[in-house]
Write an enzyme that holds these catalytic residues in place. Structure first.
Site, mmCIF file in Angstrom:
data_model
loop_
_atom_site.group_PDB
_atom_site.id
_atom_site.type_symbol
_atom_site.label_atom_id
_atom_site.label_comp_id
_atom_site.label_asym_id
_atom_site.label_seq_id
_atom_site.Cartn_x
_atom_site.Cartn_y
_atom_site.Cartn_z
ATOM 1 N N GLU A 38 -5.840 -4.950 10.470
ATOM 2 C CA GLU A 38 -4.913 -3.890 10.853
ATOM 3 C C GLU A 38 -5.033 -3.605 12.354
ATOM 4 O O GLU A 38 -6.063 -3.100 12.797
ATOM 5 C CB GLU A 38 -5.247 -2.586 10.134
ATOM 6 C CG GLU A 38 -5.295 -2.630 8.628
ATOM 7 C CD GLU A 38 -5.741 -1.282 8.087
ATOM 8 O OE1 GLU A 38 -4.863 -0.473 7.761
ATOM 9 O OE2 GLU A 38 -6.957 -1.022 8.028
ATOM 10 N N HIS A 95 -9.903 0.769 4.416
ATOM 11 C CA HIS A 95 -8.650 0.961 5.136
ATOM 12 C C HIS A 95 -8.886 1.871 6.339
ATOM 13 O O HIS A 95 -9.727 2.776 6.295
ATOM 14 C CB HIS A 95 -7.599 1.567 4.207
ATOM 15 C CG HIS A 95 -6.227 1.587 4.775
ATOM 16 N ND1 HIS A 95 -5.808 2.575 5.644
ATOM 17 C CD2 HIS A 95 -5.178 0.742 4.632
ATOM 18 C CE1 HIS A 95 -4.558 2.337 5.995
ATOM 19 N NE2 HIS A 95 -4.151 1.230 5.397
ATOM 20 N N SER A 126 2.688 -3.189 10.525
ATOM 21 C CA SER A 126 4.126 -2.892 10.441
ATOM 22 C C SER A 126 4.952 -4.114 10.051
ATOM 23 O O SER A 126 5.918 -4.481 10.728
ATOM 24 C CB SER A 126 4.623 -2.321 11.779
ATOM 25 O OG SER A 126 3.952 -1.121 12.085
ATOM 26 N N ASN A 149 0.858 -1.188 0.000
ATOM 27 C CA ASN A 149 0.000 0.000 0.000
ATOM 28 C C ASN A 149 0.891 1.233 0.000
ATOM 29 O O ASN A 149 1.445 1.613 1.024
ATOM 30 C CB ASN A 149 -0.922 -0.008 1.227
ATOM 31 C CG ASN A 149 -1.846 1.192 1.247
ATOM 32 O OD1 ASN A 149 -1.974 1.921 0.265
ATOM 33 N ND2 ASN A 149 -2.500 1.407 2.369
ATOM 34 N N TRP A 150 1.007 1.860 -1.182
ATOM 35 C CA TRP A 150 1.884 3.022 -1.305
ATOM 36 C C TRP A 150 1.293 4.258 -0.635
ATOM 37 O O TRP A 150 2.000 5.244 -0.417
ATOM 38 C CB TRP A 150 2.129 3.331 -2.784
ATOM 39 C CG TRP A 150 2.984 2.345 -3.493
ATOM 40 C CD1 TRP A 150 3.484 1.166 -3.009
ATOM 41 C CD2 TRP A 150 3.455 2.453 -4.846
ATOM 42 N NE1 TRP A 150 4.230 0.521 -3.966
ATOM 43 C CE2 TRP A 150 4.220 1.295 -5.114
ATOM 44 C CE3 TRP A 150 3.290 3.391 -5.846
ATOM 45 C CZ2 TRP A 150 4.828 1.077 -6.353
ATOM 46 C CZ3 TRP A 150 3.888 3.171 -7.074
ATOM 47 C CH2 TRP A 150 4.647 2.034 -7.324
ATOM 48 N N LYS A 151 -0.010 4.241 -0.357
ATOM 49 C CA LYS A 151 -0.704 5.404 0.209
ATOM 50 C C LYS A 151 -0.442 6.638 -0.679
ATOM 51 O O LYS A 151 -0.403 6.521 -1.896
ATOM 52 C CB LYS A 151 -0.297 5.620 1.665
ATOM 53 C CG LYS A 151 -0.497 4.352 2.508
ATOM 54 C CD LYS A 151 -0.322 4.586 3.980
ATOM 55 C CE LYS A 151 -0.523 3.271 4.734
ATOM 56 N NZ LYS A 151 -0.510 3.480 6.196
ATOM 57 N N GLY A 167 2.793 -1.214 4.421
ATOM 58 C CA GLY A 167 2.865 0.214 4.152
ATOM 59 C C GLY A 167 4.270 0.666 3.823
ATOM 60 O O GLY A 167 4.758 0.479 2.714
ATOM 61 N N GLY A 168 4.955 1.264 4.810
ATOM 62 C CA GLY A 168 6.254 1.886 4.586
ATOM 63 C C GLY A 168 7.292 0.982 3.939
ATOM 64 O O GLY A 168 8.039 1.421 3.061
#
Length: 253
Positions: free
Chosen positions: A169, A97, A215, A9-11, A236-237
């Site tokens: 999540e 999300h 994470s 998920n690049w957001k 994510g990151g």
């Protein structure tokens, strides 16, 4: 075996040029995916067509939208329908999300409509659920997440439920300084599978992929994915760094 999915998920990150470079690096990487593996990239709307073109010849690589409209079509300026997404060969879509719920007020009932549109157009929804810190501290997480599933998913037939992916999540462990253990991840995933079993039966519940979205990194992916009821991750990151996400894909069981 259930499908094992590494979802990125690049957001709202990366310029177009950075996104192109990242995808090209991932497509050219030496990664051997099993038949039940999938690498899914949820990229910003302006990059969707570029992304589908980039991965179209890479086996088991797919593109996802980060959101879709709860309306089929019409005078809804700024919205993007699932039919639009399907027309450019988008295969997956994130639905519900935690950031969409918190910042844009998306309700469980609205998300049910989004799921319906995804399934009607042949897009696989990745339905996100999970509890905030206040809910976890009251030890009410199981009932809270069950309600999310019940209000958004349980109108679906068994056939449509089998076309749906779930992502858990633990919002309380993202950006709070608290850490969710592998045991806590497995505990919630097992609870989710029990909720699905009670509604749809064991045969269905055992076929649904449930991803973990807390994470996930290259350093912990193998341990987390090794849990019985964890079928990959919504990342994510770490998905913004090619070397990290390559190792996460390789960690799929």
């Amino acid at each position: 075996m259930r499908k094992q999915i590494a979802a990125a998920n690049w957001k709202m990150n990366l310029t177009y040029q950075q996104g192109v470079a990242l995808l090209q690096t991932l497509v050219s990487a030496e990664i051997s995916l099993k038949e039940n593996h999938a690498a899914v990239f949820a990229v910003p709307f302006p990059y969707l067509e570029m992304a589908t073109d980039t991965v179209q010849h890479k086996k088991n690589y797919f593109i996802a939208a980060q959101n879709c409209s709860d309306k089929k079509a019409g005078a809804y300026t700024g919205e993007v329908s699932t039919e639009m997404l399907k027309s450019i060969h988008v295969n997956y879509c994130l639905v519900g999300h935690s950031e969409r719920r918190e910042y844009f007020g998306e309700s469980n009932l609205m998300l049910a409509d989004k799921l319906n549109h995804c399934l009607a157009t042949g897009i696989t929804p990745i339905f996100c659920c999970g509890e905030a810190l206040a809910i976890r501290e009251l030890n009410q997480q199981n009932g809270y997440v069950e309600q999310q599933l019940r209000e958004s998913l349980f109108h679906l037939s068994k056939e449509d439920m089998l076309k749906t992916v779930i992502a858990y999540e633990p919002i309380w462990a993202i950006g709070t300084g608290k850490t969710a253990s592998t045991e806590q991840a497995q505990e919630m995933h097992a609870n989710l599978r029990t909720v699905l079993k009670n509604q749809y039966g064991e045969t269905v519940s055992e076929q649904i992929s449930i991803l973990y979205g807390g994470s996930v990194k290259a350093a912990n992916a193998k341990e987390i994915f090794g849990s019985k009821d964890v079928d990959g991750g919504l990342v994510g990151g770490a998905s913004l760094i090619a070397t990290e996400f390559i190792e996460i894909i390789k960690a799929l069981k």
